[in-house]
Design a protein around this motif. Structure first.
Motif, short mmCIF file in Angstrom:
data_model
loop_
_atom_site.label_atom_id
_atom_site.label_comp_id
_atom_site.label_asym_id
_atom_site.label_seq_id
_atom_site.Cartn_x
_atom_site.Cartn_y
_atom_site.Cartn_z
N LYS A 98 7.04 26.49 10.00
CA LYS A 98 7.25 27.88 9.61
C LYS A 98 6.52 28.18 8.31
N PRO A 99 5.94 29.34 8.20
CA PRO A 99 5.21 29.68 6.97
C PRO A 99 6.14 29.74 5.77
N LEU A 100 5.65 29.25 4.65
CA LEU A 100 6.44 29.26 3.43
C LEU A 100 6.48 30.67 2.84
N GLU A 101 7.63 31.03 2.39
CA GLU A 101 7.80 32.33 1.77
C GLU A 101 7.65 32.19 0.26
N TYR A 102 6.52 32.68 -0.24
CA TYR A 102 6.25 32.61 -1.67
C TYR A 102 6.88 33.82 -2.36
N PRO A 103 7.42 33.59 -3.54
CA PRO A 103 8.00 34.73 -4.27
C PRO A 103 6.92 35.71 -4.68
N GLN A 104 7.14 36.95 -4.35
CA GLN A 104 6.18 38.01 -4.68
C GLN A 104 6.71 38.80 -5.87
N ASN A 105 6.11 38.56 -7.02
CA ASN A 105 6.49 39.27 -8.22
C ASN A 105 5.35 40.19 -8.64
N PHE A 106 5.67 41.43 -8.82
CA PHE A 106 4.68 42.40 -9.25
C PHE A 106 5.16 43.04 -10.54
N PRO A 107 5.01 42.33 -11.67
CA PRO A 107 5.51 42.89 -12.93
C PRO A 107 4.72 44.13 -13.34
N LYS A 108 5.39 44.98 -14.08
CA LYS A 108 4.76 46.21 -14.53
C LYS A 108 3.63 45.91 -15.51
N TYR A 109 3.88 44.95 -16.41
CA TYR A 109 2.86 44.54 -17.37
C TYR A 109 2.54 43.07 -17.09
N ARG A 110 1.48 42.85 -16.36
CA ARG A 110 1.18 41.50 -15.91
C ARG A 110 0.74 40.57 -17.02
N PHE A 111 0.22 41.11 -18.12
CA PHE A 111 -0.26 40.25 -19.19
C PHE A 111 0.89 39.53 -19.89
N TYR A 112 2.13 39.96 -19.66
CA TYR A 112 3.27 39.25 -20.23
C TYR A 112 3.68 38.04 -19.38
N GLY A 113 3.32 38.04 -18.12
CA GLY A 113 3.72 36.96 -17.23
C GLY A 113 5.09 37.19 -16.63
N ASN A 114 5.45 36.34 -15.67
CA ASN A 114 6.73 36.48 -14.97
C ASN A 114 7.90 35.89 -15.75
N ASN A 115 7.62 34.93 -16.64
CA ASN A 115 8.72 34.29 -17.36
C ASN A 115 9.38 35.22 -18.38
N ILE A 116 8.62 36.19 -18.86
CA ILE A 116 9.19 37.12 -19.83
C ILE A 116 10.38 37.87 -19.22
N LYS A 117 10.24 38.31 -17.98
CA LYS A 117 11.32 39.02 -17.31
C LYS A 117 12.55 38.15 -17.18
N THR A 118 12.35 36.86 -16.90
CA THR A 118 13.48 35.94 -16.81
C THR A 118 14.16 35.77 -18.16
N MET A 119 13.37 35.68 -19.22
CA MET A 119 13.93 35.54 -20.56
C MET A 119 14.73 36.78 -20.95
N ILE A 120 14.20 37.93 -20.57
CA ILE A 120 14.90 39.19 -20.90
C ILE A 120 16.22 39.26 -20.14
N ASP A 121 16.22 38.84 -18.87
CA ASP A 121 17.46 38.86 -18.08
C ASP A 121 18.51 37.93 -18.68
N VAL A 122 18.06 36.79 -19.20
CA VAL A 122 19.00 35.86 -19.84
C VAL A 122 19.56 36.49 -21.11
N ALA A 123 18.70 37.14 -21.89
CA ALA A 123 19.16 37.78 -23.12
C ALA A 123 20.20 38.86 -22.83
N ASN A 124 20.07 39.54 -21.71
CA ASN A 124 21.04 40.59 -21.36
C ASN A 124 22.42 40.03 -21.08
N THR A 125 22.48 38.75 -20.72
CA THR A 125 23.79 38.15 -20.41
C THR A 125 24.50 37.65 -21.67
N TRP A 126 23.82 37.59 -22.77
CA TRP A 126 24.43 37.09 -24.00
C TRP A 126 25.27 38.18 -24.67
N GLU A 127 26.27 37.72 -25.40
CA GLU A 127 27.10 38.67 -26.16
C GLU A 127 26.36 39.12 -27.41
#
Length: 227
Positions: A98-127
């Protein structure tokens, strides 16, 4: 004599060429035996020879299982012998994965990379507190560094704060802060230091080589007589 020459193109196709033509002939001989006990005896002998041809597979947990599968594959699944493992089917072998399903991420600002969005989501969970504030400014400084890698011109902190506000879905708002991010010159300078350190060895050796060669040439020129 020339008429008796047999070319590989005229011979039987080798299913697994790594084992050679003699192994294929042994398997064909085992298939031709009418007595099943004799076929089992020959099949075990073939497995032993196959194992000696690939000693690096002895450390593999399913070593014997793989050899028996290859035996049935080379026999075109026509060899009727008692195997200690389940006999593979031709349909299972030819079935496409079966074909592998690759994650398709289309960030608004690609020059920041995909990890920035993950870091921001983690920061939102902090008190709310000093730890979260430090994390937010660390993310903002990294965003500024990424922005400068993409665009060598200077960038205002207000632009980074606005992008951080958008990427956090409005949950992180430091647009009215009086704190400043790291200076653009320092960020770019740190990048230059990193790139220069990673390429110190090769150029140094080349320079020393050229210096030695130039010195020897100069000495030779001095010792030469001029007419």
């Amino acid at each position: 004599m020339i008429d008796d020459i047999e070319y590989n193109t005229e011979r039987e196709h080798l299913i697994i060429p790594e084992y050679g033509r003699h192994m294929q002939k042994m398997i064909n001989y085992a298939k031709a035996q009418e007595n099943k006990e004799e076929r089992n005896k020959i099949a075990k002998a073939i497995i032993a020879v196959m194992g000696n041809m690939q000693p690096h597979l002895r450390d593999v947990p399913d070593f014997q299982h793989k050899l028996w599968d290859q035996l049935f594959i080379m026999s075109k699944f026509e060899l009727d012998v008692d195997s200690p493992f389940d006999k593979p089917s031709e349909e299972e072998l030819r079935e496409r994965p079966k074909p592998l399903e690759y994650p398709q991420n289309f960030p608004k600002y690609r020059f920041y990379g995909n990890n920035i969005k993950t870091m921001i989501d983690v920061a939102n969970t902090w008190e709310e507190g000093e730890m979260k504030e430090a994390l937010v400014f660390t993310i903002a400084n990294h965003m500024k560094k990424c922005f400068l890698n993409w665009n060598k011109d200077t960038v205002e902190d207000a632009v980074i704060f606005q992008h951080l506000f958008e990427l956090s879905d409005g949950k992180i708002n430091i647009k009215d802060t009086k704190e400043s991010l790291t200076d653009a010159g320092r960020l770019m300078k740190s990048n230059k230091k990193y790139t220069s350190k990673s390429s110190l060895n090769a150029p140094t050796n080349k320079k020393s080589y050229h210096k030695k060669s130039n010195n020897t040439n100069n000495n030779n020129n001095r010792n030469r007589k001029r007419y």
